[in-house]
Design a protein around this motif. Structure first.
Motif, PDB file in Angstrom:
ATOM      1  N   LEU A   1       0.833  -1.187   0.000  1.00  0.00           N
ATOM      2  CA  LEU A   1       0.000   0.000   0.000  1.00  0.00           C
ATOM      3  C   LEU A   1       0.876   1.250   0.000  1.00  0.00           C
ATOM      4  O   LEU A   1       2.078   1.164   0.272  1.00  0.00           O
ATOM      5  CB  LEU A   1      -0.919  -0.016   1.219  1.00  0.00           C
ATOM      6  CG  LEU A   1      -2.043  -1.053   1.159  1.00  0.00           C
ATOM      7  CD1 LEU A   1      -2.565  -1.384   2.537  1.00  0.00           C
ATOM      8  CD2 LEU A   1      -3.173  -0.563   0.259  1.00  0.00           C
TER       9      LEU A   1
ATOM     10  N   TRP B   1      -1.154   0.129  -6.055  1.00  0.00           N
ATOM     11  CA  TRP B   1      -1.995   1.061  -5.311  1.00  0.00           C
ATOM     12  C   TRP B   1      -1.505   2.496  -5.478  1.00  0.00           C
ATOM     13  O   TRP B   1      -0.306   2.747  -5.575  1.00  0.00           O
ATOM     14  CB  TRP B   1      -2.009   0.687  -3.830  1.00  0.00           C
ATOM     15  CG  TRP B   1      -2.760  -0.578  -3.552  1.00  0.00           C
ATOM     16  CD1 TRP B   1      -2.277  -1.850  -3.591  1.00  0.00           C
ATOM     17  CD2 TRP B   1      -4.143  -0.683  -3.208  1.00  0.00           C
ATOM     18  NE1 TRP B   1      -3.263  -2.754  -3.297  1.00  0.00           N
ATOM     19  CE2 TRP B   1      -4.422  -2.066  -3.047  1.00  0.00           C
ATOM     20  CE3 TRP B   1      -5.167   0.240  -3.002  1.00  0.00           C
ATOM     21  CZ2 TRP B   1      -5.685  -2.538  -2.694  1.00  0.00           C
ATOM     22  CZ3 TRP B   1      -6.431  -0.220  -2.652  1.00  0.00           C
ATOM     23  CH2 TRP B   1      -6.683  -1.597  -2.497  1.00  0.00           C
TER      24      TRP B   1
ATOM     25  N   ALA C   1      -6.615   5.015  -0.586  1.00  0.00           N
ATOM     26  CA  ALA C   1      -5.837   4.444  -1.683  1.00  0.00           C
ATOM     27  C   ALA C   1      -6.768   3.738  -2.651  1.00  0.00           C
ATOM     28  O   ALA C   1      -7.792   3.180  -2.256  1.00  0.00           O
ATOM     29  CB  ALA C   1      -4.790   3.471  -1.155  1.00  0.00           C
ATOM     30  N   THR C   2      -6.408   3.773  -3.941  1.00  0.00           N
ATOM     31  CA  THR C   2      -7.201   3.107  -4.966  1.00  0.00           C
ATOM     32  C   THR C   2      -6.334   2.146  -5.766  1.00  0.00           C
ATOM     33  O   THR C   2      -5.120   2.320  -5.886  1.00  0.00           O
ATOM     34  CB  THR C   2      -7.844   4.121  -5.930  1.00  0.00           C
ATOM     35  OG1 THR C   2      -6.810   4.829  -6.635  1.00  0.00           O
ATOM     36  CG2 THR C   2      -8.715   5.110  -5.186  1.00  0.00           C
ATOM     37  N   SER C   3      -6.982   1.137  -6.325  1.00  0.00           N
ATOM     38  CA  SER C   3      -6.286   0.164  -7.160  1.00  0.00           C
ATOM     39  C   SER C   3      -7.283  -0.495  -8.093  1.00  0.00           C
ATOM     40  O   SER C   3      -8.386  -0.862  -7.673  1.00  0.00           O
ATOM     41  CB  SER C   3      -5.610  -0.909  -6.302  1.00  0.00           C
ATOM     42  OG  SER C   3      -5.057  -1.937  -7.111  1.00  0.00           O
TER      43      SER C   3
ATOM     44  N   SER D   1      -1.972   6.461  -3.785  1.00  0.00           N
ATOM     45  CA  SER D   1      -2.467   7.270  -2.666  1.00  0.00           C
ATOM     46  C   SER D   1      -3.406   8.357  -3.179  1.00  0.00           C
ATOM     47  O   SER D   1      -3.148   8.993  -4.202  1.00  0.00           O
ATOM     48  CB  SER D   1      -1.290   7.905  -1.926  1.00  0.00           C
ATOM     49  OG  SER D   1      -1.746   8.671  -0.824  1.00  0.00           O
TER      50      SER D   1
ATOM     51  N   LYS E   1     -12.847  -0.384  -9.272  1.00  0.00           N
ATOM     52  CA  LYS E   1     -11.607  -0.296  -8.497  1.00  0.00           C
ATOM     53  C   LYS E   1     -11.833  -0.633  -7.036  1.00  0.00           C
ATOM     54  O   LYS E   1     -12.954  -0.570  -6.529  1.00  0.00           O
ATOM     55  CB  LYS E   1     -10.987   1.097  -8.623  1.00  0.00           C
ATOM     56  CG  LYS E   1     -11.799   2.223  -8.015  1.00  0.00           C
ATOM     57  CD  LYS E   1     -11.164   3.589  -8.257  1.00  0.00           C
ATOM     58  CE  LYS E   1     -11.259   3.984  -9.720  1.00  0.00           C
ATOM     59  NZ  LYS E   1     -10.824   5.388  -9.953  1.00  0.00           N
TER      60      LYS E   1
END
Length: 358
Positions: free
Chosen positions: A131, A169, A161-163, A171, A146
């Protein structure tokens, strides 16, 4: 928190994070809360490109064959028969795993003590991921293409956080610093709730936030200040529950169709409502240190039901067939129910204190 489900067959994602082969399900929104994935059908949604392909928008629930529970440490348990029997497994590393979510092709889990996450294609074999920062990551959801992970429920932060895949990942910045405790995806937006304002862990919060993309967030006001703890989506409304003002019990929950305008609702009894989820027919919320699990078809009218025993119930998930409720007491026990009304005691093997379910 972490319970997760394993995919059935092919690339049609359903509301519980499972996969189905029926190509009739299109234009759907995939939603997750505290490790539970769901697909919500919405007639009239015009942009299938904004959501994963083949997701059923109707609010119906499609099953997946595996239920996954994570704990503090290396140990995991998974079940292919809706919680009747359990098999021990292993996480990628020994962490305080807090939540897990399913995207239709991969599970992703977060922990509260480091920058380490983990992913798994089946809930059995796990791989460590990184992360953006070492924070108290406590919630993860999947929807609108996502994963969204939130820290802050211990000390407060403005970071999320996105993925797109659970592996890489990025921030992001929330609209304000809060004790962000839970997040879920609805139709067209994510909604996150705060347990306490800023970094003031002894105060109550009335803050939630919405985002259409997980990148730009806007704060909104909940109908009352309390220790909000969990949020779920049923295809029409968000429903948030909590522990009460000053952490001293409550019978107040809140509903909203858009995460912006909220209405206070009254539950059937007071308690510390730690988690809530949806199974396609009812919301089900668990009450800490009681025997109560409450159900509601709409977040407005609530019915109390008896769990098999008094425990510090803190997590609940749905696998397409049963609810699975977890107490945070390090015991071997959990409970399952097909409709949230009649519950059956279940036992993990070996001794196992589950903390996350999906």
């Amino acid at each position: 928190m972490p319970i997760a489900r394993i995919p059935l067959a092919q690339p049609i994602e359903s509301r519980d994070g499972s996969l189905i082969k029926d190509s009739r399900v299109i234009n759907c929104v995939f939603e997750t809360k505290n490790g539970q994935q769901r697909v919500v059908k919405r007639p009239g949604l015009s942009s299938p490109d904004s959501t994963p392909p083949g997701i059923d928008l109707s609010g119906s629930v499609v099953t997946s064959p595996t239920l996954v529970v994570l704990a503090n440490g290396l140990l995991t348990n998974y079940s292919i028969d809706s919680g009747v029997s359990w098999t021990a497994g292993s996480s990628s590393s020994s962490q305080d795993w807090q939540d897990v979510a399913w995207s239709g092709s991969i599970f992703a889990a977060v922990n509260r003590a480091s920058a380490i996450a983990q992913t798994s294609p089946d809930g059995i074999t796990w791989t460590s991921r990184t992360l953006p920062a070492s924070l108290d990551w406590g919630s993860i959801t999947y929807g609108l293409g996502k994963f969204i992970a939130l820290p802050g429920y211990i000390s407060g932060t403005n970071v999320c956080a996105t993925s797109s895949d659970g592996v890489t990942w990025t921030s992001r910045t929330m609209a304000s610093t809060q004790g962000w405790v839970d997040v879920v995806a609805g139709i067209g937006n994510y909604c996150a709730i705060s347990k306490f304002p800023g970094t003031s862990t002894l105060l109550d919060s009335d803050v939630c936030a919405t985002s259409s993309d997980g990148i730009t967030w806007v704060d909104h006001t909940l109908p009352t200040a309390q220790r909000w703890n969990a949020i779920a989506w049923n295809g029409a409304v968000f429903c948030a529950v909590g522990l009460g003002a000053g952490d001293i019990n409550t019978n107040v929950c809140a509903t909203s169709s858009d995460g912006v305008t909220w209405t206070s609702r009254t539950m059937a009894s007071s308690g510390k409502w730690l988690d809530i989820t949806w199974n396609g027919n009812v919301f089900c919320a668990v009450n800490q240190n009681t025997i109560i699990a409450a159900t509601s078809p709409d977040g407005v009218t609530w019915t109390d039901n008896n769990l098999p025993f008094v425990r510090p119930w803190a997590r609940i998930g749905w696998d397409g067939t049963v609810f699975c409720a977890l107490p945070l007491d390090g015991s071997t026990l959990c409970a399952t129910s097909p409709e949230g009304a009649v519950w059956t005691a279940r036992t993990f093997t070996p001794t196992f204190g589950g903390q996350a379910v999906s």
